[in-house]
Design a protein around this motif. Structure first.
Motif, PDB file in Angstrom:
ATOM      1  N   THR A  29       6.796  16.345  -6.151  1.00 23.57           N
ATOM      2  CA  THR A  29       6.406  14.771  -6.351  1.00 23.57           C
ATOM      3  C   THR A  29       7.236  14.264  -5.041  1.00 23.57           C
ATOM      4  O   THR A  29       7.973  14.437  -4.018  1.00 23.57           O
ATOM      5  N   ALA A  30       6.321  13.642  -4.672  1.00 18.01           N
ATOM      6  CA  ALA A  30       6.422  12.584  -3.334  1.00 18.01           C
ATOM      7  C   ALA A  30       6.841  11.331  -3.076  1.00 18.01           C
ATOM      8  O   ALA A  30       6.327  10.732  -4.412  1.00 18.01           O
ATOM      9  N   ASN A  31       7.447  10.482  -3.332  1.00 20.03           N
ATOM     10  CA  ASN A  31       7.590   9.153  -3.122  1.00 20.03           C
ATOM     11  C   ASN A  31       6.518   8.270  -2.762  1.00 20.03           C
ATOM     12  O   ASN A  31       6.906   6.870  -1.923  1.00 20.03           O
ATOM     13  N   ASP A  32       4.823   9.144  -1.658  1.00 23.14           N
ATOM     14  CA  ASP A  32       4.357   7.869  -1.265  1.00 23.14           C
ATOM     15  C   ASP A  32       3.476   7.926  -2.124  1.00 23.14           C
ATOM     16  O   ASP A  32       2.928   7.930  -3.562  1.00 23.14           O
ATOM     17  N   PRO A  33       3.460   6.528  -2.758  1.00 22.53           N
ATOM     18  CA  PRO A  33       2.010   6.264  -3.847  1.00 22.53           C
ATOM     19  C   PRO A  33       0.608   6.562  -3.544  1.00 22.53           C
ATOM     20  O   PRO A  33       0.109   6.022  -2.680  1.00 22.53           O
ATOM     21  N   ASN A  36      -2.864   3.151  -7.142  1.00 24.60           N
ATOM     22  CA  ASN A  36      -1.229   2.815  -8.901  1.00 24.60           C
ATOM     23  C   ASN A  36      -0.301   3.483  -9.256  1.00 24.60           C
ATOM     24  O   ASN A  36       0.022   2.826 -10.249  1.00 24.60           O
ATOM     25  N   ARG A  37       0.559   3.987  -8.418  1.00 27.76           N
ATOM     26  CA  ARG A  37       1.343   4.942  -8.963  1.00 27.76           C
ATOM     27  C   ARG A  37       2.854   4.824  -7.656  1.00 27.76           C
ATOM     28  O   ARG A  37       2.112   5.230  -7.359  1.00 27.76           O
TER      29      ARG A  37
END
Length: 57
Positions: A29-33, A36-37
């Motif tokens: 996973t990446a910390n890029d939204p 809306n997640r």
């Protein structure tokens, strides 16, 4: 980041597929939204293929 592994795909040879997906690949996973997640995940998905990812502890 959370790590995922490919556990099942419809493109596998046993299902008559072309074996285009590598089951040794790790997905993170990446910390890029996105949508809306909080996090997002980018993957390669051949056309007319479905697959299942499992979270790795």
């Amino acid at each position: 980041m959370i790590r995922y592994k490919l556990v099942l795909d419809s493109d596998a040879e046993e299902f008559g597929g072309h074996k285009r997906l590598n089951h040794d690949t790790d997905f993170f996973t990446a910390n890029d939204p996105w949508d809306n997640r909080r996090c997002s995940l980018m993957v390669y998905i051949p056309c007319r293929t479905a697959f299942v990812l499992a979270k790795v502890d």
